[in-house]
Enzyme design. Structure first.
Site, PDB file in Angstrom:
ATOM      1  N   ASP A 112      -0.435 -10.042  15.825  1.00 18.16           N
ATOM      2  CA  ASP A 112      -1.696 -10.368  15.340  1.00 18.16           C
ATOM      3  C   ASP A 112      -1.653 -10.525  13.891  1.00 18.16           C
ATOM      4  O   ASP A 112      -1.123 -11.599  13.212  1.00 18.16           O
ATOM      5  CB  ASP A 112      -2.730  -9.600  15.970  1.00 18.16           C
ATOM      6  CG  ASP A 112      -4.172 -10.052  15.801  1.00 18.16           C
ATOM      7  OD1 ASP A 112      -4.281 -11.373  15.880  1.00 18.16           O
ATOM      8  OD2 ASP A 112      -5.154  -9.306  15.589  1.00 18.16           O
ATOM      9  N   GLY A 159     -13.141  -8.711   9.732  1.00 13.79           N
ATOM     10  CA  GLY A 159     -13.372  -8.680  11.083  1.00 13.79           C
ATOM     11  C   GLY A 159     -15.053  -8.362  11.490  1.00 13.79           C
ATOM     12  O   GLY A 159     -15.595  -7.615  10.658  1.00 13.79           O
ATOM     13  N   HIS A 209      -7.572 -17.095  18.186  1.00 11.65           N
ATOM     14  CA  HIS A 209      -8.814 -17.693  17.177  1.00 11.65           C
ATOM     15  C   HIS A 209      -8.378 -18.719  16.474  1.00 11.65           C
ATOM     16  O   HIS A 209      -8.615 -18.835  15.302  1.00 11.65           O
ATOM     17  CB  HIS A 209      -9.050 -16.533  16.387  1.00 11.65           C
ATOM     18  CG  HIS A 209      -8.014 -15.583  15.867  1.00 11.65           C
ATOM     19  ND1 HIS A 209      -6.996 -15.984  15.156  1.00 11.65           N
ATOM     20  CD2 HIS A 209      -7.639 -14.116  15.757  1.00 11.65           C
ATOM     21  CE1 HIS A 209      -6.014 -15.363  14.700  1.00 11.65           C
ATOM     22  NE2 HIS A 209      -6.701 -13.993  15.084  1.00 11.65           N
ATOM     23  N   ASP A 242     -12.220 -11.643  19.564  1.00 12.65           N
ATOM     24  CA  ASP A 242     -11.670 -10.867  18.305  1.00 12.65           C
ATOM     25  C   ASP A 242     -12.660  -9.733  17.972  1.00 12.65           C
ATOM     26  O   ASP A 242     -12.691  -9.585  16.601  1.00 12.65           O
ATOM     27  CB  ASP A 242     -11.473 -12.031  17.080  1.00 12.65           C
ATOM     28  CG  ASP A 242     -10.394 -11.543  16.105  1.00 12.65           C
ATOM     29  OD1 ASP A 242      -9.822 -10.331  16.392  1.00 12.65           O
ATOM     30  OD2 ASP A 242     -10.227 -12.231  15.106  1.00 12.65           O
TER      31      ASP A 242
HETATM   32 ZN   LIG Z   1      -5.902 -12.263  14.552  1.00 12.15          ZN
END
Ligand SMILES: [Zn+2]
Length: 434
Positions: free
Chosen positions: A154, A326, A234, A307
């Site tokens: 990730d 995030g 994403h 996400d």
């Molecule tokens: Zn990511």
């Protein structure tokens, strides 16, 4: 134990079903579809789904549950509670826990914690490399045997093409999709928002769209050569989308997901320096949003994934440059999908179910999920497309509150979530329903 869902509109793309049907659940599985004029067993608990859509359970391919290691942000139990409240029956946590989920023991631990909470299924994504350091492959076979459904490093994408090639060959041997956060850090490192006119104006360091596109193109070439399945996480840029579209036309095994914030917001949201607009990949400019909408329409984008990335309020309270990337997303995703996609005519309800359930199940090979076929596991999401409501952070089941969507009005919501035949969430009418 029997549950009868009556008067609902049943949508199951795997069975070409899109009309009124009652659904009988028995012992955690779909027992039968029953015509709405036919008689049904009388000893079943009845759930009246009048005016609602009954769909196979929604599956979120991309979340961060923070356990083990950062339980002040989220635990598996609190993350699963947020998932259930948002209409998700299954979530797939990324391996960037502390320690990293790069081995069978941690994979197993995550699944056990989820079973203990009993609110949603957790299908962990294991690391590609040990400690996601990019230098040595993790034991993919052992993680798969423990329940991992894909591999990814990730936010620390494998920088080295040779290592990524070996990772794809290895993952292919285990039939594990490689989830790919496409970001060439030599282009993006130090950046905090999309690189463009606005980053200049705001005096913030930009992350160029190119960083995503270059990595996506590299990994598509590697997927073509190795035959591995890559799933681009994403996706946020026009260039990467065009690369995926070309690759699909060539028959390369590539799929991709988009987040609700990337089909809703653009970089102008950063103008107030609200750190709840800071995420990776960043909110892009209008032309990228248009490319995303087009790709949702034409099927280039396969799935919607949140996400969901919880952070403690103190961490997000830093200045923009220093705050972590995030936002939370489990409880606003379906509202955004209805408001921004369904009610604007971008997708119909069948395609919404494909994006949130059928396709995610296929992408991560989740057997007996993403379908309501008789005999399959009774994971079900019940939706009210017309419900008008306001999202309130104070109602969130997550331990964190880092979202730009607090107080946003929506039309359309998940109103009940059923996991393995058990109702794990049922929406009460709230004060703030409009
Ligand atoms: Zn990511």
């Amino acid at each position: 134990m029997k549950l009868l869902i009556t008067n609902g509109h049943l949508i199951d793309p795997t069975e070409n079903q899109n009309s009124g049907k009652n659904l009988l659940i028995e012992d955690g599985r779909v027992a039968a579809w029953i015509g709405q004029n036919e008689s049904a067993p009388e000893d079943a608990e009845v759930f009246d789904a009048s005016g609602m859509i009954v769909a196979p359970g929604f599956i979120d391919l991309h979340v961060h549950l923070r356990e083990p290691g950062q339980e002040h942000k989220e635990t598996i139990a609190s993350g699963c509670a947020a998932a259930a409240a948002g209409g998700w029956t299954s979530v797939c946590p990324m391996p960037n826990t502390q320690p990293i989920n790069d081995n069978a023991a941690i994979t197993r631990y995550m699944i056990e914690q989820a079973e203990r909470a009993g609110l949603a299924n957790v299908f962990p994504v294991g690391a590609i490399t040990k400690e996601s350091s990019g230098s040595e492959l993790a034991e993919m076979g052992e993680m798969k045997a423990a329940g991992a459904v894909a591999v990814s490093d990730d936010g620390r994408p494998v920088p080295n093409a040779g290592m990524m090639r070996r990772a794809m060959q290895y993952a292919k041997d285990f039939d594990l999709p490689v989830v790919d956060h496409c970001e060439d850090k030599s282009l993006s490192s130090g950046g905090v928002m999309h690189e463009g006119k606005l980053s200049l104006l705001l005096g913030l360091k930009g992350m160029p769209a190119l960083a995503e596109e270059i990595d996506a193109v590299r990994d598509i070439i590697l997927a073509k050569e190795t035959g591995a399945h890559i799933h681009i996480a994403h996706i946020s840029t026009k260039g990467a989308i065009e690369a995926v579209r070309r690759a699909k036309n060539e028959g390369i095994n590539v799929t991709c997901e988009v987040t609700p914030h990337h089909f809703t917001l653009i970089d102008s949201a950063v103008e107030g320096y609200d750190t709840n607009t800071k995420m990776s990949p960043p909110l892009r400019s209008e032309e990228h949003l248009e490319a995303i909408i087009e790709a949702i329409k034409d099927g280039t984008i396969d799935a919607i994934a949140t996400d969901h990335a919880p952070h403690h309020a103190d961490e997000k309270a830093l200045e923009y440059d220093s705050a972590p990337f995030g936002i939370t997303g489990l409880e606003t995703a379906i509202g955004l999908a209805f408001s921004e996609l369904v009610h604007k005519g971008i997708v119909d309800l069948v395609r919404l179910v494909e994006l949130c359930s059928t396709n995610p199940a296929k992408i991560f090979r989740l057997k007996e999920r993403g379908t309501l076929k008789a005999g399959s596991i009774a994971d079900i999401t019940i939706l009210d497309p017309q419900l008008e409501w306001t999202y309130k952070n104070s109602d969130s089941k997550s331990k964190s509150r880092n979202t730009p969507f607090d107080n946003r009005n929506f039309t359309g919501a998940a109103v009940a979530t059923i996991v393995g035949g058990k109702i794990v969430y049922r929406r009460e009418l709230k004060e703030n329903d409009l």
